[in-house]
Scaffold this active site. Sequence first.
Site, mmCIF file in Angstrom:
data_model
loop_
_atom_site.group_PDB
_atom_site.id
_atom_site.type_symbol
_atom_site.label_atom_id
_atom_site.label_comp_id
_atom_site.label_asym_id
_atom_site.label_seq_id
_atom_site.Cartn_x
_atom_site.Cartn_y
_atom_site.Cartn_z
ATOM 1 N N CYS A 284 0.788 -1.241 0.000
ATOM 2 C CA CYS A 284 0.000 0.000 0.000
ATOM 3 C C CYS A 284 0.819 1.289 0.000
ATOM 4 O O CYS A 284 0.740 2.068 -0.946
ATOM 5 C CB CYS A 284 -0.915 0.008 1.219
ATOM 6 S SG CYS A 284 -2.069 -1.354 1.228
HETATM 7 N N1 NAD Z 1 -2.606 -6.249 1.764
HETATM 8 C C1 NAD Z 1 -3.096 -5.245 2.452
HETATM 9 O O1 NAD Z 1 -2.768 -5.091 3.612
HETATM 10 C C2 NAD Z 1 -4.077 -4.256 1.849
HETATM 11 C C3 NAD Z 1 -4.689 -3.346 2.712
HETATM 12 C C4 NAD Z 1 -5.620 -2.458 2.191
HETATM 13 C C5 NAD Z 1 -5.911 -2.456 0.830
HETATM 14 N N2 NAD Z 1 -5.291 -3.340 -0.009
HETATM 15 C C6 NAD Z 1 -5.661 -3.314 -1.432
HETATM 16 O O2 NAD Z 1 -6.497 -4.437 -1.694
HETATM 17 C C7 NAD Z 1 -6.259 -4.906 -3.030
HETATM 18 C C8 NAD Z 1 -5.859 -6.360 -2.984
HETATM 19 O O3 NAD Z 1 -4.648 -6.475 -2.259
HETATM 20 P P1 NAD Z 1 -4.133 -7.850 -1.654
HETATM 21 O O4 NAD Z 1 -3.056 -7.490 -0.700
HETATM 22 O O5 NAD Z 1 -5.268 -8.682 -1.177
HETATM 23 O O6 NAD Z 1 -3.500 -8.530 -2.965
HETATM 24 P P2 NAD Z 1 -3.072 -10.076 -3.124
HETATM 25 O O7 NAD Z 1 -2.066 -10.084 -4.213
HETATM 26 O O8 NAD Z 1 -2.732 -10.661 -1.805
HETATM 27 O O9 NAD Z 1 -4.399 -10.787 -3.611
HETATM 28 C C9 NAD Z 1 -4.990 -10.552 -4.837
HETATM 29 C C10 NAD Z 1 -5.569 -11.856 -5.343
HETATM 30 O O10 NAD Z 1 -6.261 -11.585 -6.560
HETATM 31 C C11 NAD Z 1 -6.014 -12.643 -7.462
HETATM 32 N N3 NAD Z 1 -6.274 -12.139 -8.803
HETATM 33 C C12 NAD Z 1 -5.506 -11.382 -9.612
HETATM 34 N N4 NAD Z 1 -6.157 -11.080 -10.728
HETATM 35 C C13 NAD Z 1 -7.372 -11.642 -10.639
HETATM 36 C C14 NAD Z 1 -8.514 -11.679 -11.490
HETATM 37 N N5 NAD Z 1 -8.515 -11.025 -12.662
HETATM 38 N N6 NAD Z 1 -9.579 -12.369 -11.068
HETATM 39 C C15 NAD Z 1 -9.573 -13.007 -9.881
HETATM 40 N N7 NAD Z 1 -8.539 -13.003 -9.039
HETATM 41 C C16 NAD Z 1 -7.458 -12.329 -9.416
HETATM 42 C C17 NAD Z 1 -4.585 -13.052 -7.191
HETATM 43 O O11 NAD Z 1 -4.324 -14.370 -7.630
HETATM 44 C C18 NAD Z 1 -4.550 -12.934 -5.668
HETATM 45 O O12 NAD Z 1 -4.912 -14.124 -5.028
HETATM 46 C C19 NAD Z 1 -5.193 -3.984 -3.604
HETATM 47 O O13 NAD Z 1 -5.833 -2.947 -4.293
HETATM 48 C C20 NAD Z 1 -4.509 -3.424 -2.384
HETATM 49 O O14 NAD Z 1 -3.920 -2.170 -2.632
HETATM 50 C C21 NAD Z 1 -4.381 -4.244 0.480
#
Ligand code: NAD
Length: 451
Positions: A284
Amino acid sequence: MSTSRTPEFFAGPNLNVGIIGCGYVGLPLALRFCEAGHRVIGFDTDAVKVEKLNAGQSYIQHIPADKIAQFVKAKKFSASADFARLREADAVLICVPTPLDERREPDLSYVEHTARAIAPNLQRGQLIVLESTTYPGTTEELVLPILEQGGLRCPIAAGPDKQDVATDFFLAFSPEREDPGNKQFGLAQIPKVVGGVNPPSGRAAQGLYSQVVARVVPVSSTRVAEMTKLLENIFRCVNIALVNELKLLSLRMGVDIWEVIDSAATKPFGYMPFYPGPGLGGHCIPVDPFYLSWKAREYDFATRFIELAGEVNTAMPYHAVQAVADALNNHQKSLKGSGVLVLGVAYKKDVDDLRESPTLKIMQLLGERGAKVDYNDPYFAQLHKMRHYDYSHMKSVELTPANLAAYDCVIIATDHSSYDYDAIVAHAKIVVDTRNATRRVAANRQKIVLC
Ligand SMILES: NC(=O)c1ccc[n+]([C@@H]2O[C@H](COP(=O)([O-])OP(=O)(O)OC[C@H]3O[C@@H](n4cnc5c(N)ncnc54)[C@H](O)[C@@H]3O)[C@@H](O)[C@H]2O)c1
């Protein structure tokens, strides 16, 4: 599945919830909806994850497998890569990645692909919520037009006179505030901000989330909800840059910045402590502010605080490597040819996540300057190939007294709680500490270099 879903429907029981992207954000959210009694399908394009989830296994350290297995067994949770099954869902929550591309510009391809996967399956009365962090305008400008391609409409509307505007489906934005590893605030305790494309969409999303979090904070539009998340992360980014810069000055002045921060934090109002370190990490804070910088250009606006914070924070790994070189120099050694053991590759303590970790940059810079680099991390027995780095040949070195003593310098990059800092300082020749992790170590302090 209901075919006549009103906003109030989403505050009701026994919903079918589809969660797209079963990662750090999507998976805990899926389990939370299961806990609240709903049935969840987790969609992911990663076949390995889908298989593991359906086998009741976890791939995220702080998410227990038994919880997943329990809901799989009770048929409350399943995973799928078959997006046609989106039709079964009452509500669909999008939790896919939003990284930066090679030019450090927003890469919205995951969000766009997801919207294109939903569009042919979109049902009348379905609620779609984007949770991925992004710039203000994404939901209305990118997601909405794709979803409307099939003919169903969700008009952009706001205000008291639009409370019951006719809409074929509901669309909202609700940013995730997940803080992995935070034992004090879990998903259920963290208030959730929700903004709809129109008032019925906002009410539908409020109803849904009020079932899984203690407090829902409704805002007037998706743009306000999108910008809220960016403000929160930019606030962190800028404040971390501020203490990083003040750390550099304090080191030069011989003032202990950590003591200064602790002392300032006794002020009961108007101050919030942030801590310096070897640079920014995680999905982030190093990424999200640049989503806004990019969008701001469309408005001829320069986001100077963001750029300055980025400049200061990006320089921190270089500073840490220079501190290692200086410490070795004081022992008549050069960085070139020295053995350096790096402790902690995760981007912050006690998590198994190394995305954007500044340690990866530190290891690269040490290697470029000729050091022989190894690492230890209790959360990563070995490393793999990443977008910008290939450390697939590296394995975590065991932290034995003999191993610690074998290196010319040990650098603490991430201050995992499980490290025995007394033993590290006792056995290492030199300890460069980027986190003040050795603050309680009394013996051998002459070996410690704070940086
Ligand atoms: N990790 C954090 O602490 C956090 C906190 C707040 C916000 N976010 C936001 O949340 C969002 C997701 O982050 P995350 O950390 O969970 O990412 P992540 O990489 O852990 O998970 C994303 C998942 O989406 C899957 N994916 C990718 N493309 C896809 C598609 N087209 N269809 C279905 N699945 C698909 C991936 O295989 C993966 O499992 C981002 O925008 C991030 O900025 C993350």
